[in-house]
Design a protein around this motif. Structure first.
Motif, short mmCIF file in Angstrom:
data_model
loop_
_atom_site.label_atom_id
_atom_site.label_comp_id
_atom_site.label_asym_id
_atom_site.label_seq_id
_atom_site.Cartn_x
_atom_site.Cartn_y
_atom_site.Cartn_z
N ARG A 86 0.70 -1.40 0.05
CA ARG A 86 0.07 0.03 -0.02
C ARG A 86 0.72 1.45 -0.03
O ARG A 86 0.27 2.31 -0.07
CB ARG A 86 -0.90 -0.08 1.25
CG ARG A 86 -1.98 -1.13 1.24
CD ARG A 86 -2.85 -1.01 2.33
NE ARG A 86 -3.90 -1.89 2.49
CZ ARG A 86 -3.84 -3.30 2.95
NH1 ARG A 86 -2.55 -3.36 3.60
NH2 ARG A 86 -4.89 -3.96 2.89
N ASP A 96 -10.80 -2.77 -0.72
CA ASP A 96 -9.62 -3.19 -0.11
C ASP A 96 -9.48 -4.45 0.91
O ASP A 96 -8.49 -5.41 0.75
CB ASP A 96 -9.17 -2.16 0.87
CG ASP A 96 -7.56 -2.19 1.44
OD1 ASP A 96 -6.80 -1.60 0.93
OD2 ASP A 96 -7.46 -2.81 2.41
N CYS A 130 -6.54 -0.11 -5.61
CA CYS A 130 -7.56 -1.61 -5.69
C CYS A 130 -7.51 -2.18 -6.70
O CYS A 130 -7.71 -3.56 -7.05
CB CYS A 130 -8.69 -1.12 -4.81
SG CYS A 130 -8.50 -0.98 -2.97
#
Length: 206
Positions: free
Chosen positions: A11, A98, A160
């Protein structure tokens, strides 16, 4: 100058992308999740971590929100209805996109093999498709999640969708496919991804 800690295949890419969009100087320290260097800063061992004036900020969404608020871009002002809608979309993407993709990753290659449940991915794909249909009804009419202006949810959704492609989770809507291509074409996204390709890392969560 900001310092970003974390591998680009996690991330952390979201934070690098935001910093590139903002045109800010930063130092990027490649450090794997749960490595000694990361645990020393974040006891949870998760990345990304943003160091601001010696203070660590953890959680990619918290970092994105901080950067947007601090620099007055890619966000609506706190206390407005637009910000409430922005925050609602942010939470929706975290809950429905997510978390779904992260669970799939955990049961693919992150958890110990004896704890992985291969069958769970079919239900996750079904949920992911349903969530896409809901999101399409909530999106604005412009090029971005909220309409004509890029905001924090766009960084989350763009990343995502990258995860989804890698996980072979189908993007069922032509409009979302077109949206994904627009995000990938942004120069700031390309600069952030170039760091991932240079490091040879793959997306693996945090």
């Amino acid at each position: 100058m900001y310092t970003v800690i974390g591998t680009v295949g996690s991330r952390t890419l979201r934070v690098l992308w935001m910093l590139e969009e903002l045109g800010l100087e930063y130092e990027h320290v490649q450090a794997a999740p749960r490595s000694e260097d990361v645990v020393a800063i974040n006891p949870a061992g998760k990345v990304p971590v943003l160091i601001v004036e010696g203070t660590p900020i953890t959680d990619s969404t918290a970092i994105l929100t901080y950067l947007a608020d601090a620099h007055g871009r890619f966000t609506h002002r706190a206390g407005t209805l637009e910000r409430a809608r922005q925050d609602s979309l942010t939470q929706f993407l975290l809950d429905e996109f997510d978390s779904n993709l992260w669970t799939a990753a955990r049961h693919s290659f992150i958890l110990p093999e004896e704890l992985r449940l291969s069958g769970i991915k079919e239900s996750l794909r079904w949920e992911f498709e349903r969530s896409q249909r809901t999101l399409i009804r909530r999106m604005g009419g412009g090029d971005f999640v909220m309409g004509g202006e890029m905001t924090v949810p766009d960084i989350l959704l763009g990343h995502c969708l990258e995860w989804a492609v890698m996980a072979k989770f189908p993007i069922i809507s032509e409009s979302l496919t077109a949206y994904h291509q627009r995000m990938r074409a942004r120069p700031a996204f390309k600069r952030a991804v170039a760091r991932r390709e240079a490091s040879g890392s793959q997306d693996a969560g945090s």
